[in-house]
Write an enzyme that holds these catalytic residues in place. Sequence first.
Site, PDB file in Angstrom:
ATOM      1  N   LYS A   1       0.840  -1.205   0.000  1.00 50.71           N
ATOM      2  CA  LYS A   1       0.000   0.000   0.000  1.00 50.71           C
ATOM      3  C   LYS A   1       0.873   1.253   0.000  1.00 50.71           C
ATOM      4  O   LYS A   1       0.598   2.208  -0.728  1.00 50.71           O
ATOM      5  CB  LYS A   1      -0.940  -0.007   1.211  1.00 50.71           C
TER       6      LYS A   1
ATOM      7  N   GLN B   1      -4.972  -1.873  10.136  1.00 53.67           N
ATOM      8  CA  GLN B   1      -4.689  -3.137   9.444  1.00 53.67           C
ATOM      9  C   GLN B   1      -5.187  -4.316  10.285  1.00 53.67           C
ATOM     10  O   GLN B   1      -4.815  -4.461  11.456  1.00 53.67           O
ATOM     11  CB  GLN B   1      -3.176  -3.263   9.189  1.00 53.67           C
TER      12      GLN B   1
ATOM     13  N   ASP C   1     -11.332   2.653   4.498  1.00 56.66           N
ATOM     14  CA  ASP C   1     -11.602   1.226   4.283  1.00 56.66           C
ATOM     15  C   ASP C   1     -13.107   0.960   4.201  1.00 56.66           C
ATOM     16  O   ASP C   1     -13.527  -0.107   3.746  1.00 56.66           O
ATOM     17  CB  ASP C   1     -11.014   0.410   5.444  1.00 56.66           C
TER      18      ASP C   1
END
Length: 264
Positions: free
Chosen positions: A30, A74, A97
């Site tokens: 990422k 994460q 997200d």
Amino acid sequence: MALGQLDVRPRLVAIQVGDNPASRIYLRNKVRACDEVGVDSEVHHLEAGCSQAALLAMLESLNRNARVHGILLQLPLPEALDAGWILQAIAPEKDVDGLTWASLGALIAGHPVFEPCTPRGVIMLLEREGIVMDGRDAVVVGRSVIVGKPMALMLMARGATVTICHSRTRDLAKHTRGADILVAATGRAGLITGDMVKPGAAVIDVGINRLPDGKLAGDVDFTAVSAVAGCITPVPGGVGPMTIAMVIANTVLAAERSVPARKA
Ligand code: NDP
């Protein structure tokens, strides 16, 4: 006006708790992708044994930081931490997200703020390939909050008639054979075989499975299904890179939305 002209650089901050090797690779990819497109990114690390209060304090400080546009926690978190609950501490306007209950609720209501990245990547693949969703029969195999459920909602929002299958589905093949669009998101390598697919169907393989020989494979038997399907995504190199692209796209969107508030 473009963000560059306003001197605003989109900034994504990811938090990794502990040192899960797979998470480290995802985050490295990422960060690399952000670098390539001129989005600032950084990863904040916390020890695996950190307290819930420490993690919440970090999220709170990022929520308040006007230079941070996107926050990404994460997953998975260490077991002692309640991921479902902690995620809710991310400010909705920075939830790139799209996995907080606020974002998911908005999606269900038909007013998405940020669409979750993996299903958003699947939708973009379908759109870019010119695959019509309106009026088509779609089957989503998997009902997780991260992929299956939002995927089904997003296909439905685009006019597809959607069936959701899962581990309790009695005759999976009966459903998948009727699909014009088939999305597999189960984490079961090779679950979808050639005889389960309608000729000409669009098959999207979300699964990422590590085989005993160390290679990566999807949920779809690629060789057999590609002989039947109209189009199919590979693993690796299909949905995975799209997910990363959508994290970045949502971060840019968050930065754009932040501008009027900052300039007011
Ligand atoms: P989960 O384990 O949370 O969910 C898996 C789903 O698959 C569940 O709903 C489960 O059913 C269903 N399932 C399991 N076995 C079967 C079966 N034999 N038949 C039908 N359904 C079954 O996984 P995720 O949704 O988080 O991820 C799914 C896969 O996608 C994984 O391989 C993951 O690594 C990958 N992934 C890939 C991403 C990418 O960017 N490409 C991003 C996120 C995930 P039940 O609910 O009944 O248990």
